[in-house]
Design a protein around this motif. Structure first.
Motif, PDB file in Angstrom:
ATOM      1  N   SER A 113      13.486  -1.541   1.504  1.00 52.49           N
ATOM      2  CA  SER A 113      12.236  -1.908   2.178  1.00 52.49           C
ATOM      3  C   SER A 113      11.241  -0.751   2.154  1.00 52.49           C
ATOM      4  O   SER A 113      10.030  -0.958   1.997  1.00 52.49           O
ATOM      5  CB  SER A 113      12.523  -2.336   3.620  1.00 52.49           C
ATOM      6  N   SER A 114      11.761   0.474   2.301  1.00 50.01           N
ATOM      7  CA  SER A 114      10.872   1.642   2.226  1.00 50.01           C
ATOM      8  C   SER A 114      10.231   1.759   0.855  1.00 50.01           C
ATOM      9  O   SER A 114       9.036   2.053   0.735  1.00 50.01           O
ATOM     10  CB  SER A 114      11.659   2.917   2.552  1.00 50.01           C
ATOM     11  N   VAL A 115      11.026   1.506  -0.193  1.00 50.56           N
ATOM     12  CA  VAL A 115      10.489   1.571  -1.552  1.00 50.56           C
ATOM     13  C   VAL A 115       9.461   0.468  -1.774  1.00 50.56           C
ATOM     14  O   VAL A 115       8.395   0.688  -2.369  1.00 50.56           O
ATOM     15  CB  VAL A 115      11.626   1.471  -2.587  1.00 50.56           C
ATOM     16  N   ASN A 116       9.755  -0.745  -1.281  1.00 49.94           N
ATOM     17  CA  ASN A 116       8.810  -1.857  -1.431  1.00 49.94           C
ATOM     18  C   ASN A 116       7.497  -1.558  -0.720  1.00 49.94           C
ATOM     19  O   ASN A 116       6.408  -1.845  -1.240  1.00 49.94           O
ATOM     20  CB  ASN A 116       9.432  -3.142  -0.894  1.00 49.94           C
ATOM     21  N   ALA A 117       7.595  -0.994   0.490  1.00 53.70           N
ATOM     22  CA  ALA A 117       6.375  -0.659   1.230  1.00 53.70           C
ATOM     23  C   ALA A 117       5.573   0.416   0.505  1.00 53.70           C
ATOM     24  O   ALA A 117       4.344   0.324   0.388  1.00 53.70           O
ATOM     25  CB  ALA A 117       6.733  -0.196   2.645  1.00 53.70           C
ATOM     26  N   ALA A 118       6.289   1.444  -0.006  1.00 55.06           N
ATOM     27  CA  ALA A 118       5.592   2.517  -0.718  1.00 55.06           C
ATOM     28  C   ALA A 118       4.968   2.008  -2.009  1.00 55.06           C
ATOM     29  O   ALA A 118       3.864   2.430  -2.395  1.00 55.06           O
ATOM     30  CB  ALA A 118       6.565   3.660  -1.015  1.00 55.06           C
ATOM     31  N   THR A 119       5.646   1.083  -2.690  1.00 56.51           N
ATOM     32  CA  THR A 119       5.088   0.509  -3.921  1.00 56.51           C
ATOM     33  C   THR A 119       3.810  -0.268  -3.624  1.00 56.51           C
ATOM     34  O   THR A 119       2.813  -0.152  -4.351  1.00 56.51           O
ATOM     35  CB  THR A 119       6.121  -0.408  -4.584  1.00 56.51           C
ATOM     36  N   ALA A 120       3.838  -1.067  -2.572  1.00 59.36           N
ATOM     37  CA  ALA A 120       2.638  -1.817  -2.191  1.00 59.36           C
ATOM     38  C   ALA A 120       1.507  -0.875  -1.787  1.00 59.36           C
ATOM     39  O   ALA A 120       0.330  -1.142  -2.062  1.00 59.36           O
ATOM     40  CB  ALA A 120       2.960  -2.789  -1.057  1.00 59.36           C
ATOM     41  N   ASP A 121       1.858   0.238  -1.132  1.00 61.37           N
ATOM     42  CA  ASP A 121       0.831   1.218  -0.761  1.00 61.37           C
ATOM     43  C   ASP A 121       0.170   1.820  -1.996  1.00 61.37           C
ATOM     44  O   ASP A 121      -1.046   2.032  -2.021  1.00 61.37           O
ATOM     45  CB  ASP A 121       1.459   2.330   0.095  1.00 61.37           C
ATOM     46  N   VAL A 122       0.973   2.113  -3.016  1.00 58.41           N
ATOM     47  CA  VAL A 122       0.412   2.664  -4.256  1.00 58.41           C
ATOM     48  C   VAL A 122      -0.523   1.647  -4.900  1.00 58.41           C
ATOM     49  O   VAL A 122      -1.640   1.987  -5.331  1.00 58.41           O
ATOM     50  CB  VAL A 122       1.547   3.040  -5.232  1.00 58.41           C
ATOM     51  N   GLN A 123      -0.084   0.416  -4.967  1.00 60.59           N
ATOM     52  CA  GLN A 123      -0.928  -0.628  -5.554  1.00 60.59           C
ATOM     53  C   GLN A 123      -2.220  -0.787  -4.763  1.00 60.59           C
ATOM     54  O   GLN A 123      -3.294  -0.980  -5.346  1.00 60.59           O
ATOM     55  CB  GLN A 123      -0.152  -1.935  -5.598  1.00 60.59           C
ATOM     56  N   GLN A 124      -2.127  -0.690  -3.452  1.00 58.79           N
ATOM     57  CA  GLN A 124      -3.333  -0.809  -2.626  1.00 58.79           C
ATOM     58  C   GLN A 124      -4.306   0.332  -2.926  1.00 58.79           C
ATOM     59  O   GLN A 124      -5.509   0.110  -3.066  1.00 58.79           O
ATOM     60  CB  GLN A 124      -2.971  -0.790  -1.147  1.00 58.79           C
ATOM     61  N   GLN A 125      -3.789   1.560  -3.045  1.00 61.34           N
ATOM     62  CA  GLN A 125      -4.660   2.698  -3.335  1.00 61.34           C
ATOM     63  C   GLN A 125      -5.294   2.571  -4.713  1.00 61.34           C
ATOM     64  O   GLN A 125      -6.466   2.915  -4.904  1.00 61.34           O
ATOM     65  CB  GLN A 125      -3.865   4.001  -3.236  1.00 61.34           C
ATOM     66  N   GLU A 126      -4.542   2.065  -5.687  1.00 58.65           N
ATOM     67  CA  GLU A 126      -5.099   1.877  -7.024  1.00 58.65           C
ATOM     68  C   GLU A 126      -6.212   0.833  -7.008  1.00 58.65           C
ATOM     69  O   GLU A 126      -7.236   0.982  -7.689  1.00 58.65           O
ATOM     70  CB  GLU A 126      -3.989   1.458  -7.987  1.00 58.65           C
ATOM     71  N   ILE A 127      -6.026  -0.218  -6.207  1.00 58.42           N
ATOM     72  CA  ILE A 127      -7.070  -1.241  -6.111  1.00 58.42           C
ATOM     73  C   ILE A 127      -8.272  -0.707  -5.341  1.00 58.42           C
ATOM     74  O   ILE A 127      -9.428  -1.001  -5.681  1.00 58.42           O
ATOM     75  CB  ILE A 127      -6.497  -2.503  -5.446  1.00 58.42           C
ATOM     76  N   LEU A 128      -8.019   0.089  -4.292  1.00 60.29           N
ATOM     77  CA  LEU A 128      -9.123   0.678  -3.541  1.00 60.29           C
ATOM     78  C   LEU A 128      -9.955   1.603  -4.424  1.00 60.29           C
ATOM     79  O   LEU A 128     -11.163   1.752  -4.202  1.00 60.29           O
ATOM     80  CB  LEU A 128      -8.580   1.445  -2.336  1.00 60.29           C
ATOM     81  N   TYR A 129      -9.318   2.221  -5.407  1.00 63.21           N
ATOM     82  CA  TYR A 129     -10.084   3.033  -6.354  1.00 63.21           C
ATOM     83  C   TYR A 129     -11.068   2.163  -7.122  1.00 63.21           C
ATOM     84  O   TYR A 129     -12.237   2.529  -7.302  1.00 63.21           O
ATOM     85  CB  TYR A 129      -9.134   3.741  -7.318  1.00 63.21           C
ATOM     86  N   ASN A 145       4.707  -6.154   5.598  1.00 66.84           N
ATOM     87  CA  ASN A 145       5.845  -7.072   5.637  1.00 66.84           C
ATOM     88  C   ASN A 145       7.147  -6.326   5.337  1.00 66.84           C
ATOM     89  O   ASN A 145       8.177  -6.558   5.974  1.00 66.84           O
ATOM     90  CB  ASN A 145       5.645  -8.194   4.636  1.00 66.84           C
ATOM     91  N   ALA A 146       7.119  -5.407   4.367  1.00 65.81           N
ATOM     92  CA  ALA A 146       8.305  -4.625   4.036  1.00 65.81           C
ATOM     93  C   ALA A 146       8.710  -3.707   5.183  1.00 65.81           C
ATOM     94  O   ALA A 146       9.905  -3.461   5.401  1.00 65.81           O
ATOM     95  CB  ALA A 146       8.053  -3.812   2.768  1.00 65.81           C
ATOM     96  N   ARG A 147       7.748  -3.230   5.937  1.00 65.13           N
ATOM     97  CA  ARG A 147       8.062  -2.328   7.049  1.00 65.13           C
ATOM     98  C   ARG A 147       8.758  -3.069   8.189  1.00 65.13           C
ATOM     99  O   ARG A 147       9.414  -2.435   9.021  1.00 65.13           O
ATOM    100  CB  ARG A 147       6.794  -1.641   7.529  1.00 65.13           C
ATOM    101  N   ILE A 148       8.601  -4.379   8.248  1.00 68.27           N
ATOM    102  CA  ILE A 148       9.396  -5.149   9.214  1.00 68.27           C
ATOM    103  C   ILE A 148      10.875  -5.007   8.885  1.00 68.27           C
ATOM    104  O   ILE A 148      11.736  -4.886   9.765  1.00 68.27           O
ATOM    105  CB  ILE A 148       8.960  -6.630   9.211  1.00 68.27           C
ATOM    106  N   GLY A 149      11.209  -5.036   7.585  1.00 71.69           N
ATOM    107  CA  GLY A 149      12.597  -4.849   7.173  1.00 71.69           C
ATOM    108  C   GLY A 149      13.135  -3.484   7.563  1.00 71.69           C
ATOM    109  O   GLY A 149      14.305  -3.360   7.939  1.00 71.69           O
TER     110      GLY A 149
END
Length: 489
Positions: A160-176, A311-315
């Protein structure tokens, strides 16, 4: 095989089977109410020179500013992409989020370390099974060993930590991409604003020239007794007012130029944009379907990735209710003297933790873990609301852009008629002056009226160019053209 060993083996196999099970809820993007079409879209014609692109979340939104067919604007956009400091800051956030993702992924692997050094200790008589008054000696123990630690991901905490971190990276790339689109739009709007002010400045200079002639004429007629002193003061008032307005335009132009310099990543003192009147270019931008907006807008995609991370952080919060299994061990050498440390007889190993237990489960924490799950769920609900609000704002911005295009088009057409009528009246005024029917003051007033109509037309054309950029920004960029030239009226 003894029953005890069978039980231990069964427990270990069961732990391995449980490893990787995720306690995070199955993620599904939140539903949003999407209209079948934009309300304002029916009022605009589709332009065959445009093609609606369907880029992925993190792809480039396209060099859409080329549709304005302005080489100077193209160069400014490239300078901004290279030099803007806010864009570099967002890019640095991507690197930071990728580092956090790597750290989360590292928890899946065992950690290995080496150590070397002495310890000096004096054991208590009780630890040796001696009387309380017995004497014990002080000992020095040298160690050189390798330590290994590994946590089995029984209930998906690490996953779940990896999934959350992956989504965070994708979010930052989109925010760019979102920041890049915003920067490109800001540069284009600043440029068109400057060109609009340049056009107004040229028009006001012509107005001032006419008012100066009118003022001089009034002074001459006042000396001849043809007009009163009041007429002279009125002419002076109009001239001074026009000069004040011109200075106001110059001040606005200077501020806009300074703002553009900062967007380009340059000190305002090192940047100057030569004066140039606004080129009247009309483009028709098809709105497309509202559903495609969810794919084109980078801020919507970023909000969706934020939902996935929460959602991943709920896990992660749920996994705190279940046991954690950590396997540790050490292998190396121990001796009482440094010289004997590397001898084969000094070898030693340890399986299991030096202190604590392999399998741990907190039984009572006063509701701390429950509060953690509640907090994670609340944050996820907040991200859902933020996502839906982002979508609603996107629909609003597109509707505003479409209505601006429609209304500004009507205003420009009406203003064109007014300017045409003013020009026709001006021709009649000059004709009547040559015939001696009206005075030269009537001619000056007619010329001034034409310039005022031209100023209003310049403001409307500038507003339409800025509104076009606003609409492209609202639609998320991502535009390409089938032809090299924009549709020009």
């Amino acid at each position: 095989m003894p029953k005890k060993q069978i039980w231990l083996l069964s427990s270990l196999m069961g732990s391995l089977l449980l490893a990787g099970c995720s306690l995070a809820p199955q993620y599904e993007p939140a539903n949003v109410a999407t209209p079948l079409k934009f309300k304002e879209a029916t009022s605009l014609l589709e332009d065959e020179n445009w093609k609606v692109a369907q880029p992925n979340d993190i792809q480039s939104r396209g060099e859409w500013w080329h549709v304005f067919n302005n080489a100077e604007l193209n160069e400014l956009e490239q300078q901004a992409i290279v030099g803007n400091q806010n864009l570099k800051s967002v890019a640095a956030n991507i690197q930071a989020s990728r580092a956090l993702k790597s750290a989360a992924q590292a928890e899946r692997m065992p950690s290995i370390g080496v150590g070397f050094g002495p310890t000096r200790q004096r054991l208590s008589p009780a630890s040796q099974g001696l009387d309380a008054n017995a004497q014990t000696s002080t000992q020095t123990l040298w160690r050189a060993q390798t330590n290994v630690a590994y946590e089995l991901d029984l209930f998906g905490r690490i996953a779940s930590s990896v999934n959350a971190a992956t989504a965070d990276v994708q979010q930052q790339e989109i925010l760019y991409q979102s920041a890049l689109l915003a920067l490109q739009a800001d540069v284009a709007q600043s440029y068109f604003q400057i060109r609009q002010l340049d056009t107004e400045q040229v028009i006001y200079e012509r107005i001032i020239k006419l008012l100066t002639e009118s003022h001089h004429l009034m002074q001459a007629r006042f000396k001849n007794g043809a007009v009163s002193e009041l007429d002279v003061f009125r002419a002076q008032t109009e001239l001074s007012t026009a000069q004040t307005n011109l200075l106001s335009i110059e001040r606005s132009r200077a501020n806009a130029e300074h703002a553009l310099a900062v967007l380009l990543g340059k000190p305002p003192a090192n940047f100057a944009l030569p004066k140039q009147v606004l080129t009247e270019t009309s483009i028709r931008i098809p709105a497309g379907l509202p559903s495609s907006l969810l794919e084109r807008r980078p801020d919507i995609a970023a909000a969706e990735r934020a939902m996935a991370a929460d959602n991943a952080r709920i896990g992660i919060a749920r996994a705190a209710f279940f046991p954690r299994l950590s396997l540790t061990g050490a292998l190396g050498y121990e001796s009482s003297t440094l010289g004997e440390l590397t001898q084969w007889s000094s070898r030693t190993f340890l399986l299991g933790p030096v202190a604590g237990t392999i399998l741990s489960l907190p039984l009572f924490d006063g509701g701390q873990r429950k509060a953690g799950v509640t907090q994670a769920r609340a944050i996820y609900e907040e991200s859902i609301a933020n996502y839906r609000q982002t979508v609603l704002n996107a629909f609003r911005e597109v509707e505003n852009g479409l209505s601006d295009q429609r209304i500004l088009e009507q205003q420009i057409n009406a203003q064109a008629q007014a300017l045409s009528s003013s020009q026709h009246a001006n021709k009649l005024s000059h004709l009547r002056y040559r015939e001696g029917v009206v005075s030269y003051l009537d001619v000056i007033d007619s010329d001034r009226n034409i310039l005022q109509q031209e100023q209003l037309a310049a403001q409307l054309h500038g507003s339409r160019m800025i509104a076009s950029v606003d609409l492209i920004r609202a639609l998320g960029g991502g535009w390409t053209m089938n032809q090299t030239q924009a549709f020009t009226q």
